[in-house]
Design a protein around this motif. Structure first.
Motif, PDB file in Angstrom:
ATOM      1  N   PHE A 263       0.838  -1.190   0.000  1.00 60.84           N
ATOM      2  CA  PHE A 263       0.000   0.000   0.000  1.00 60.84           C
ATOM      3  C   PHE A 263       0.875   1.241   0.000  1.00 60.84           C
ATOM      4  CE2 PHE A 263      -2.774  -3.270   1.464  1.00 60.84           C
ATOM      5  CZ  PHE A 263      -4.020  -2.922   0.970  1.00 60.84           C
ATOM      6  N   ASN A 264       0.671   2.077  -1.010  1.00 56.67           N
ATOM      7  CA  ASN A 264       1.396   3.340  -1.117  1.00 56.67           C
ATOM      8  C   ASN A 264       0.418   4.494  -0.993  1.00 56.67           C
ATOM      9  OD1 ASN A 264       3.953   2.168  -1.570  1.00 56.67           O
ATOM     10  ND2 ASN A 264       3.497   1.940  -3.738  1.00 56.67           N
ATOM     11  N   GLY A 265       0.913   5.592  -0.454  1.00 52.48           N
ATOM     12  CA  GLY A 265       0.112   6.800  -0.307  1.00 52.48           C
ATOM     13  C   GLY A 265       0.678   7.614   0.828  1.00 52.48           C
ATOM     14  N   GLY A 266       0.472   8.891   0.768  1.00 49.33           N
ATOM     15  CA  GLY A 266       0.981   9.776   1.808  1.00 49.33           C
ATOM     16  C   GLY A 266       0.245   9.590   3.124  1.00 49.33           C
ATOM     17  N   MET A 267       0.741  10.259   4.143  1.00 44.46           N
ATOM     18  CA  MET A 267       0.072  10.247   5.446  1.00 44.46           C
ATOM     19  C   MET A 267      -1.353  10.746   5.258  1.00 44.46           C
ATOM     20  SD  MET A 267       1.711   9.412   8.189  1.00 44.46           S
ATOM     21  CE  MET A 267       3.289   9.346   8.970  1.00 44.46           C
ATOM     22  N   GLY A 268      -2.312  10.020   5.797  1.00 38.77           N
ATOM     23  CA  GLY A 268      -3.699  10.446   5.737  1.00 38.77           C
ATOM     24  C   GLY A 268      -4.393  10.192   4.409  1.00 38.77           C
ATOM     25  N   ALA A 269      -3.749   9.471   3.508  1.00 36.34           N
ATOM     26  CA  ALA A 269      -4.361   9.198   2.197  1.00 36.34           C
ATOM     27  C   ALA A 269      -5.531   8.222   2.310  1.00 36.34           C
ATOM     28  CB  ALA A 269      -3.318   8.652   1.225  1.00 36.34           C
ATOM     29  N   GLY A 270      -5.518   7.384   3.337  1.00 39.91           N
ATOM     30  CA  GLY A 270      -6.607   6.432   3.519  1.00 39.91           C
ATOM     31  C   GLY A 270      -6.203   4.978   3.358  1.00 39.91           C
ATOM     32  N   LYS A 271      -4.915   4.681   3.545  1.00 44.33           N
ATOM     33  CA  LYS A 271      -4.447   3.300   3.385  1.00 44.33           C
ATOM     34  C   LYS A 271      -5.103   2.370   4.409  1.00 44.33           C
ATOM     35  CE  LYS A 271      -0.148   4.587   3.867  1.00 44.33           C
ATOM     36  NZ  LYS A 271      -0.263   6.040   3.958  1.00 44.33           N
ATOM     37  N   THR A 272      -5.055   2.737   5.671  1.00 52.71           N
ATOM     38  CA  THR A 272      -5.642   1.892   6.715  1.00 52.71           C
ATOM     39  C   THR A 272      -7.153   1.831   6.571  1.00 52.71           C
ATOM     40  OG1 THR A 272      -3.798   2.336   8.222  1.00 52.71           O
ATOM     41  CG2 THR A 272      -5.831   1.526   9.217  1.00 52.71           C
ATOM     42  N   THR A 273      -7.775   2.919   6.174  1.00 53.28           N
ATOM     43  CA  THR A 273      -9.220   2.929   5.948  1.00 53.28           C
ATOM     44  C   THR A 273      -9.587   1.950   4.840  1.00 53.28           C
ATOM     45  OG1 THR A 273      -9.355   5.231   6.667  1.00 53.28           O
ATOM     46  CG2 THR A 273     -11.196   4.400   5.351  1.00 53.28           C
ATOM     47  N   PHE A 274      -8.784   1.922   3.780  1.00 52.33           N
ATOM     48  CA  PHE A 274      -9.053   0.980   2.691  1.00 52.33           C
ATOM     49  C   PHE A 274      -8.797  -0.458   3.148  1.00 52.33           C
ATOM     50  CE2 PHE A 274      -8.617  -1.242  -1.328  1.00 52.33           C
ATOM     51  CZ  PHE A 274      -9.744  -0.773  -1.988  1.00 52.33           C
ATOM     52  N   ILE A 275      -7.765  -0.668   3.946  1.00 55.81           N
ATOM     53  CA  ILE A 275      -7.489  -2.003   4.483  1.00 55.81           C
ATOM     54  C   ILE A 275      -8.667  -2.469   5.332  1.00 55.81           C
ATOM     55  CG2 ILE A 275      -6.042  -3.257   6.151  1.00 55.81           C
ATOM     56  CD1 ILE A 275      -3.636  -1.700   4.897  1.00 55.81           C
ATOM     57  N   ASN A 276      -9.240  -1.565   6.095  1.00 56.14           N
ATOM     58  CA  ASN A 276     -10.407  -1.905   6.900  1.00 56.14           C
ATOM     59  C   ASN A 276     -11.572  -2.355   6.003  1.00 56.14           C
ATOM     60  OD1 ASN A 276     -11.312  -2.070   9.639  1.00 56.14           O
ATOM     61  ND2 ASN A 276     -12.724  -0.415   9.159  1.00 56.14           N
TER      62      ASN A 276
END
Length: 154
Positions: free
Chosen positions: A31-44
């Motif tokens: 998963f790539n993306g800046g801080m706050g991009a929504g990586k963990t939200t998408f993982i959820n």
């Protein structure tokens, strides 16, 4: 390499995650993306699509979180605080990499030398106004003519 790109509103994240899950050919997802991009939200949202009752939280300080899904596990890594490959070896990264379980890795460039070849990458960009751009990069060596993908599949 084949790439699928789409834009979505955060309210549609569950449907997008379910669709992306259908197109994953590897169990190691970077998963790539800046801080706050929504990586963990998408993982959820991916966990939900995988029928997990667990809620993903950022493993920034724990380095790895474990989630259960029917008949499998997901290990969710956040390598943001890792400063060297030696640190990854110190917590036993090789055991996770050799497992048959799902591996979701945020900030994978911190351990790039250790990453297996069989990976796919999800890049998320915050477009503001609760919209995100998602790019799924697929290693085409895993695809056959019958599984070629286009944006229309989403």
């Amino acid at each position: 390499m084949k790439t699928i790109e789409l834009t979505y509103h955060i309210k549609d994240i569950d449907a997008i995650a379910a669709s992306v899950l259908e197109h994953l050919e590897s169990k190691t997802i970077l998963f790539n993306g800046g801080m706050g991009a929504g990586k963990t939200t998408f993982i959820n949202a991916l966990l939900k699509a995988m029928h997990s009752t667990d809620v993903a939280t950022s493993p920034t300080f724990s380095i790895v979180n474990e989630y259960t899904i029917p008949n499998d596990k997901v290990y969710h890594f956040d390598f943001y605080r890792i400063e060297s490959v030696d640190e990854a070896y110190n917590f036993g990264i090789e055991d996770y990499l050799s497992s048959e379980h799902w591996l979701f890795m945020e900030w994978p460039e911190r351990i790039e030398a250790l990453l297996p070849e069989d990976t796919q990458t999800i890049t998320i960009t915050d477009l503001q106004d609760n919209k995100r751009s998602l790019k799924l990069t697929i290693n085409t060596k895993h695809l056959t003519e019958n599984t070629a993908m286009t944006t229309e599949n989403f």
